[in-house]
Write a protein that holds these residues in place. Structure first.
Motif, PDB file in Angstrom:
ATOM      1  N   UNK A  53       0.835  -1.213   0.000  1.00 52.22           N
ATOM      2  CA  UNK A  53       0.000   0.000   0.000  1.00 52.22           C
ATOM      3  C   UNK A  53       0.864   1.256   0.000  1.00 52.22           C
ATOM      4  N   UNK A  54       1.960   1.208   0.729  1.00 49.87           N
ATOM      5  CA  UNK A  54       2.788   2.412   0.909  1.00 49.87           C
ATOM      6  C   UNK A  54       3.888   2.554  -0.136  1.00 49.87           C
ATOM      7  N   UNK A  55       4.097   1.539  -0.956  1.00 48.53           N
ATOM      8  CA  UNK A  55       5.168   1.601  -1.956  1.00 48.53           C
ATOM      9  C   UNK A  55       4.692   2.426  -3.146  1.00 48.53           C
ATOM     10  N   UNK A  56       5.292   3.589  -3.368  1.00 48.54           N
ATOM     11  CA  UNK A  56       4.805   4.470  -4.431  1.00 48.54           C
ATOM     12  C   UNK A  56       5.091   3.947  -5.847  1.00 48.54           C
ATOM     13  N   UNK A  57       6.029   3.032  -5.985  1.00 52.31           N
ATOM     14  CA  UNK A  57       6.400   2.539  -7.307  1.00 52.31           C
ATOM     15  C   UNK A  57       5.479   1.466  -7.846  1.00 52.31           C
ATOM     16  N   UNK A  58       4.533   1.026  -7.024  1.00 53.41           N
ATOM     17  CA  UNK A  58       3.625  -0.031  -7.480  1.00 53.41           C
ATOM     18  C   UNK A  58       2.203   0.506  -7.479  1.00 53.41           C
ATOM     19  N   UNK A  59       1.574   0.470  -8.634  1.00 50.49           N
ATOM     20  CA  UNK A  59       0.221   1.019  -8.745  1.00 50.49           C
ATOM     21  C   UNK A  59      -0.817  -0.028  -9.127  1.00 50.49           C
ATOM     22  N   UNK A  60      -0.394  -1.271  -9.390  1.00 49.95           N
ATOM     23  CA  UNK A  60      -1.343  -2.319  -9.758  1.00 49.95           C
ATOM     24  C   UNK A  60      -2.161  -2.787  -8.575  1.00 49.95           C
ATOM     25  N   UNK A  61      -3.263  -3.443  -8.847  1.00 50.77           N
ATOM     26  CA  UNK A  61      -4.141  -3.939  -7.784  1.00 50.77           C
ATOM     27  C   UNK A  61      -3.904  -5.410  -7.466  1.00 50.77           C
ATOM     28  N   UNK A  62      -3.152  -6.128  -8.298  1.00 53.85           N
ATOM     29  CA  UNK A  62      -3.045  -7.570  -8.106  1.00 53.85           C
ATOM     30  C   UNK A  62      -2.280  -7.962  -6.847  1.00 53.85           C
ATOM     31  N   UNK A  63      -1.494  -7.080  -6.269  1.00 51.35           N
ATOM     32  CA  UNK A  63      -0.814  -7.400  -5.012  1.00 51.35           C
ATOM     33  C   UNK A  63      -1.234  -6.485  -3.866  1.00 51.35           C
ATOM     34  N   UNK A  64      -2.287  -5.746  -4.048  1.00 53.91           N
ATOM     35  CA  UNK A  64      -2.816  -4.910  -2.978  1.00 53.91           C
ATOM     36  C   UNK A  64      -3.724  -5.797  -2.132  1.00 53.91           C
ATOM     37  N   UNK A  65      -3.184  -6.308  -1.038  1.00 58.78           N
ATOM     38  CA  UNK A  65      -3.930  -7.270  -0.227  1.00 58.78           C
ATOM     39  C   UNK A  65      -5.194  -6.683   0.380  1.00 58.78           C
ATOM     40  N   UNK A  66      -5.202  -5.385   0.651  1.00 58.00           N
ATOM     41  CA  UNK A  66      -6.403  -4.789   1.228  1.00 58.00           C
ATOM     42  C   UNK A  66      -7.544  -4.728   0.221  1.00 58.00           C
ATOM     43  N   UNK A  67      -7.244  -4.943  -1.052  1.00 53.78           N
ATOM     44  CA  UNK A  67      -8.273  -5.035  -2.086  1.00 53.78           C
ATOM     45  C   UNK A  67      -8.636  -6.487  -2.388  1.00 53.78           C
ATOM     46  N   UNK A  68      -7.959  -7.422  -1.740  1.00 47.05           N
ATOM     47  CA  UNK A  68      -8.178  -8.835  -2.013  1.00 47.05           C
ATOM     48  C   UNK A  68      -9.256  -9.378  -1.066  1.00 47.05           C
ATOM     49  N   UNK A  69     -10.404  -9.803  -1.606  1.00 47.06           N
ATOM     50  CA  UNK A  69     -11.492 -10.280  -0.736  1.00 47.06           C
ATOM     51  C   UNK A  69     -11.102 -11.473   0.131  1.00 47.06           C
ATOM     52  N   UNK A  70     -10.212 -12.325  -0.339  1.00 47.95           N
ATOM     53  CA  UNK A  70      -9.792 -13.481   0.480  1.00 47.95           C
ATOM     54  C   UNK A  70      -8.999 -13.013   1.697  1.00 47.95           C
ATOM     55  N   UNK A  71      -8.122 -12.038   1.502  1.00 43.26           N
ATOM     56  CA  UNK A  71      -7.333 -11.538   2.625  1.00 43.26           C
ATOM     57  C   UNK A  71      -8.242 -10.854   3.650  1.00 43.26           C
TER      58      UNK A  71
END
Length: 189
Positions: free
Chosen positions: A45-63
């Motif tokens: 979430x805090x890494x500014x160099x990554x903007x994709x959603x595929x590794x944003x765990x807070x957007x992952x319904x399973x997590x």
């Protein structure tokens, strides 16, 4: 995106039940998933160099379902059911036992059930609730949780639950009330 991040999404999709528990039967072992993955979730979430959603765990319904999975496992408003080799029989433990898991998850999601469980774990109090020092206005957590409790009430730990993906069911009736004027030592003699 399925095979990125060391296969993390693959593990979440295939090894986490629809009820949010991992591939262990013991809730105490499944909590390790949540407490270890929170660091990855915060970093992504805090890494500014990554903007994709595929590794944003807070957007992952399973997590998110993993974080919320402990509320329906809570019995008599005391602790999670002792399943498998979770602690000791009759010992009351509340999970996730690392409050930063719920605080950080709520910060990024605003999820109502996470706020309700956080309030419950904090003994129905708002005192002491705050975000970390890296969050702007960390004290606002109290107001945010208060607003949710006012709007939606506390989580209903007295309703029956059926977690068929995990294999757990609890038939509940009524509400636990503490006895007034009793003494444990006196009552056991």
């Amino acid at each position: 995106s399925y095979n990125t991040g060391g296969g993390l999404n693959h593990r979440l999709i295939n090894d986490v039940s629809r009820d949010g528990q991992g591939n262990e039967s013991a809730p105490s072992y499944n909590r390790i998933w949540v407490t270890q993955l929170i660091d990855i979730a915060n970093l992504m979430e805090r890494y500014p160099g990554y903007t994709g959603k595929d590794l944003k765990l807070f957007d992952n319904p399973k997590y998110i379902s993993m974080i919320k999975s402990y509320a329906p496992l809570t019995l008599v408003r005391r602790g999670v059911a002792s399943i498998g080799d979770t602690g000791k029989p009759g010992a009351y433990m509340l999970y996730p036992d690392n409050d930063s898991v719920m605080i950080d998850s709520f910060n990024y999601t605003g999820d109502i059930e996470i706020a309700q469980h956080l309030y419950f774990k904090n003994n129905g109090e708002l005192d002491g609730l705050h975000y970390d020092i890296f969050t702007e206005n960390p004290e606002r957590l109290k107001d945010e949780v208060y607003d949710i409790i006012e709007a939606y009430g506390e989580y209903n730990y007295d309703k029956s639950s059926m977690l068929t993906g995990y294999g757990f069911g609890a038939l509940r009736a009524g509400t636990l009330y503490e006895s007034v004027g009793t003494n444990v030592i006196r009552d056991t003699q």
